[in-house]
Design a protein around this motif. Structure first.
Motif, mmCIF file in Angstrom:
data_model
loop_
_atom_site.group_PDB
_atom_site.id
_atom_site.type_symbol
_atom_site.label_atom_id
_atom_site.label_comp_id
_atom_site.label_asym_id
_atom_site.label_seq_id
_atom_site.Cartn_x
_atom_site.Cartn_y
_atom_site.Cartn_z
ATOM 1 N N LEU A 179 0.826 -1.196 0.000
ATOM 2 C CA LEU A 179 0.000 0.000 0.000
ATOM 3 C C LEU A 179 0.866 1.254 0.000
ATOM 4 C CD1 LEU A 179 -2.895 -0.835 2.483
ATOM 5 C CD2 LEU A 179 -2.959 -0.794 -0.018
ATOM 6 N N PRO A 180 0.400 2.311 -0.632
ATOM 7 C CA PRO A 180 1.152 3.563 -0.591
ATOM 8 C C PRO A 180 0.982 4.236 0.760
ATOM 9 C CG PRO A 180 -0.919 3.891 -1.737
ATOM 10 C CD PRO A 180 -0.835 2.422 -1.429
ATOM 11 N N SER A 181 2.004 4.916 1.193
ATOM 12 C CA SER A 181 1.902 5.729 2.401
ATOM 13 C C SER A 181 1.083 6.982 2.097
ATOM 14 C CB SER A 181 3.300 6.127 2.883
ATOM 15 O OG SER A 181 3.224 7.126 3.870
ATOM 16 N N ILE A 182 0.526 7.580 3.109
ATOM 17 C CA ILE A 182 -0.231 8.822 2.955
ATOM 18 C C ILE A 182 0.679 9.971 2.517
ATOM 19 C CG2 ILE A 182 0.052 9.542 5.347
ATOM 20 C CD1 ILE A 182 -3.150 9.929 3.219
ATOM 21 N N VAL A 183 2.000 9.792 2.640
ATOM 22 C CA VAL A 183 2.904 10.882 2.267
ATOM 23 C C VAL A 183 3.016 11.036 0.757
ATOM 24 C CG1 VAL A 183 4.256 10.607 4.370
ATOM 25 C CG2 VAL A 183 5.030 9.485 2.279
ATOM 26 N N ASN A 184 2.606 10.045 -0.032
ATOM 27 C CA ASN A 184 2.645 10.242 -1.482
ATOM 28 C C ASN A 184 1.232 10.307 -2.066
ATOM 29 O OD1 ASN A 184 1.784 7.627 -2.590
ATOM 30 N ND2 ASN A 184 3.737 6.799 -1.888
ATOM 31 N N THR A 185 1.153 10.750 -3.283
ATOM 32 C CA THR A 185 -0.145 11.048 -3.893
ATOM 33 C C THR A 185 -1.006 9.804 -4.048
ATOM 34 O OG1 THR A 185 0.878 12.888 -5.074
ATOM 35 C CG2 THR A 185 -1.265 12.177 -5.856
ATOM 36 N N TYR A 186 -0.391 8.651 -4.276
ATOM 37 C CA TYR A 186 -1.179 7.428 -4.393
ATOM 38 C C TYR A 186 -1.923 7.136 -3.094
ATOM 39 C CZ TYR A 186 1.455 6.437 -8.687
ATOM 40 O OH TYR A 186 2.007 6.494 -9.935
ATOM 41 N N GLY A 187 -1.279 7.417 -1.953
ATOM 42 C CA GLY A 187 -1.941 7.207 -0.681
ATOM 43 C C GLY A 187 -3.140 8.130 -0.503
ATOM 44 N N VAL A 188 -2.974 9.383 -0.911
ATOM 45 C CA VAL A 188 -4.091 10.324 -0.861
ATOM 46 C C VAL A 188 -5.218 9.840 -1.771
ATOM 47 C CG1 VAL A 188 -4.835 12.677 -1.394
ATOM 48 C CG2 VAL A 188 -2.634 12.303 -0.292
ATOM 49 N N GLY A 189 -4.843 9.351 -2.970
ATOM 50 C CA GLY A 189 -5.846 8.846 -3.904
ATOM 51 C C GLY A 189 -6.620 7.679 -3.334
ATOM 52 N N LEU A 190 -5.918 6.757 -2.665
ATOM 53 C CA LEU A 190 -6.594 5.615 -2.052
ATOM 54 C C LEU A 190 -7.565 6.085 -0.970
ATOM 55 C CD1 LEU A 190 -7.073 2.638 -1.385
ATOM 56 C CD2 LEU A 190 -4.985 2.711 0.026
ATOM 57 N N PHE A 222 4.120 -0.311 3.670
ATOM 58 C CA PHE A 222 3.580 0.950 3.158
ATOM 59 C C PHE A 222 4.723 1.685 2.465
ATOM 60 C CE2 PHE A 222 0.655 -0.268 6.439
ATOM 61 C CZ PHE A 222 -0.590 0.133 5.959
ATOM 62 N N ASP A 223 4.585 1.872 1.164
ATOM 63 C CA ASP A 223 5.663 2.450 0.361
ATOM 64 C C ASP A 223 5.576 3.973 0.348
ATOM 65 O OD1 ASP A 223 7.781 2.224 -1.866
ATOM 66 O OD2 ASP A 223 6.196 3.443 -2.781
ATOM 67 N N THR A 224 6.728 4.627 0.490
ATOM 68 C CA THR A 224 6.773 6.094 0.473
ATOM 69 C C THR A 224 7.343 6.663 -0.808
ATOM 70 O OG1 THR A 224 8.971 6.122 1.500
ATOM 71 C CG2 THR A 224 7.061 6.166 2.978
ATOM 72 N N THR A 225 7.824 5.795 -1.711
ATOM 73 C CA THR A 225 8.566 6.278 -2.882
ATOM 74 C C THR A 225 7.717 6.498 -4.116
ATOM 75 O OG1 THR A 225 9.073 4.080 -3.769
ATOM 76 C CG2 THR A 225 10.539 4.964 -2.060
ATOM 77 N N ALA A 226 6.517 5.926 -4.158
ATOM 78 C CA ALA A 226 5.634 5.954 -5.328
ATOM 79 C C ALA A 226 6.105 5.026 -6.442
ATOM 80 C CB ALA A 226 5.464 7.374 -5.885
ATOM 81 N N ASP A 227 7.163 4.242 -6.200
ATOM 82 C CA ASP A 227 7.633 3.269 -7.195
ATOM 83 C C ASP A 227 7.702 1.888 -6.538
ATOM 84 O OD1 ASP A 227 8.738 1.790 -9.185
ATOM 85 O OD2 ASP A 227 10.537 3.015 -9.442
#
Length: 359
Positions: A179-190, A222-227
């Motif tokens: 899952l993406p972390s909230i610190v990147n845009t994917y996390g906000v999108g989720l 939880f990934d913070t890099t977006a990759d």
């Protein structure tokens, strides 16, 4: 590329705009009325890594030839670029800033952006999701946040193809979802996508937090890099919340991965082009932004970066049909209210850390 792009190591050496002084001549050359008459190259700050390489190859040569000018490209993440704009507020050194729509809203709020000249830039030809508030900038690329998954792994484990955000909570996916972390845009999108799927919105993300907590039970990390490429390549991930353009890039390496637009709403992400307020070469900057919307440039960027076109009526390459946001998907994308998000993001981060990542 508007996927969230981190500041990857650059593939080309970039000379500092502060030390490079190349006279700008030809069409659109700067003059005192055009931007202070400071001379020097048009300076564009944008994404690094593979996007920079594609941009240098597919966009800059044609523009430099058409206007008889030189463009200096400064690579960095969207947040890095906005930070530069803030630091240079009193004496701007950047003419055009290429940033994701979230940081663009922050730059607008900080008063760092000039209005787009609608007589030069064909904003009326742009799809609705790529029109920025008050024409403070304009989208030039479009991607989407949805679900990336390994179809071979799902088939081997008897799990149906995911079609909604909720499907990521399937117990059979335990420890196989990155899952993406909230610190990147994917996390906000989720978070926002899950909120809207359950009756909420940017103004009420509680339903989203409840839904994401269920999904988080399956999180490997939880990934913070977006990759998240390596998580898939190393077998740690069978599914993730990711962008269609990044998914297509990994699929290009013959890895079994597919992208799903969730039925309850994929999130639209826009890469934006913005003229900096008091830019040294303001008129030329407006022409450069217009150049990015040329159909030939839109097609070249789609091929090189898998960013979908933002221009209505641009004929897409059939070979890219499932690799970019195709024209039949544009109207279904959810547009994020970044003004509300940026206002509340700190509070959301605290809630996310306590309720989601602390499982």
């Amino acid at each position: 590329m508007p996927f969230p792009r981190s500041a990857l190591p650059t593939l080309c050496a970039v000379t500092s705009a502060l030390t490079l002084t190349v006279a700008v001549t030809g069409c659109g050359a700067p003059s005192p009325s055009a931007g202070g008459g400071k001379g020097g190259a048009l300076v564009v700050a944008g994404y690094g890594g593979s996007f920079e390489t594609a941009f240098r190859d597919s966009v800059l040569p044609a523009f430099e030839k058409s206007c008889g000018c030189k463009v200096t490209y400064i690579p960095g993440s969207s947040t890095d670029t906005v930070a530069k704009l803030k630091a240079q507020r009193a004496n701007p050194q950047i003419d055009v800033a290429l940033v994701d729509d979230g940081p663009q809203a922050q730059a607008l709020e900080a008063g760092l952006l000039a209005s787009i000249d609608t007589k030069v830039v064909p904003v009326d030809d742009v799809v609705k999701i790529a029109r920025m508030e008050h024409d403070s900038g304009v989208g030039f690329g479009l991607t989407a946040t949805g679900i990336a998954y390994n179809p071979e792994w799902f088939e081997d484990h008897g799990i149906p193809k995911p079609t909604t955000w909720e499907d990521l909570a399937n117990p059979k996916l335990r420890d196989k979802v990155v899952l993406p972390s909230i610190v990147n845009t994917y996390g906000v999108g989720l978070l926002v996508g899950a909120a809207k799927a359950n009756g909420g919105s940017e103004k009420n993300v509680d339903p989203g937090l409840t839904a994401v907590k269920k999904i988080a039970k399956n999180a490997a990390t939880f990934d913070t890099t977006a990759d998240v490429s390596n998580y898939f390549l190393q077998g740690q991930a069978a599914a993730s919340v990711w962008g269609v353009s990044r998914t297509s890039t990994l699929a290009e390496k013959d890895f079994p991965i597919e992208f799903v637009y969730p039925k309850d709403g994929a999130i639209g992400l826009v890469t934006t082009a913005n003229v900096v307020k008091k830019a040294p070469h303001g008129e030329l900057a407006q022409k450069f932004v217009a150049h990015l919307l040329e159909p030939s440039v839109q097609r070249a960027l789609a091929k090189a970066t898998y960013d979908g076109s933002v221009i209505q009526g641009v004929k897409e390459d059939p070979a890219l049909k499932n690799k970019v946001v195709s024209t039949d998907k544009v109207d279904s994308l959810l547009k994020l209210d970044w003004k509300t998000i940026n206002k509340n993001r700190s509070a959301w981060t605290d809630q996310w850390n306590k309720q989601v990542e602390s499982k």
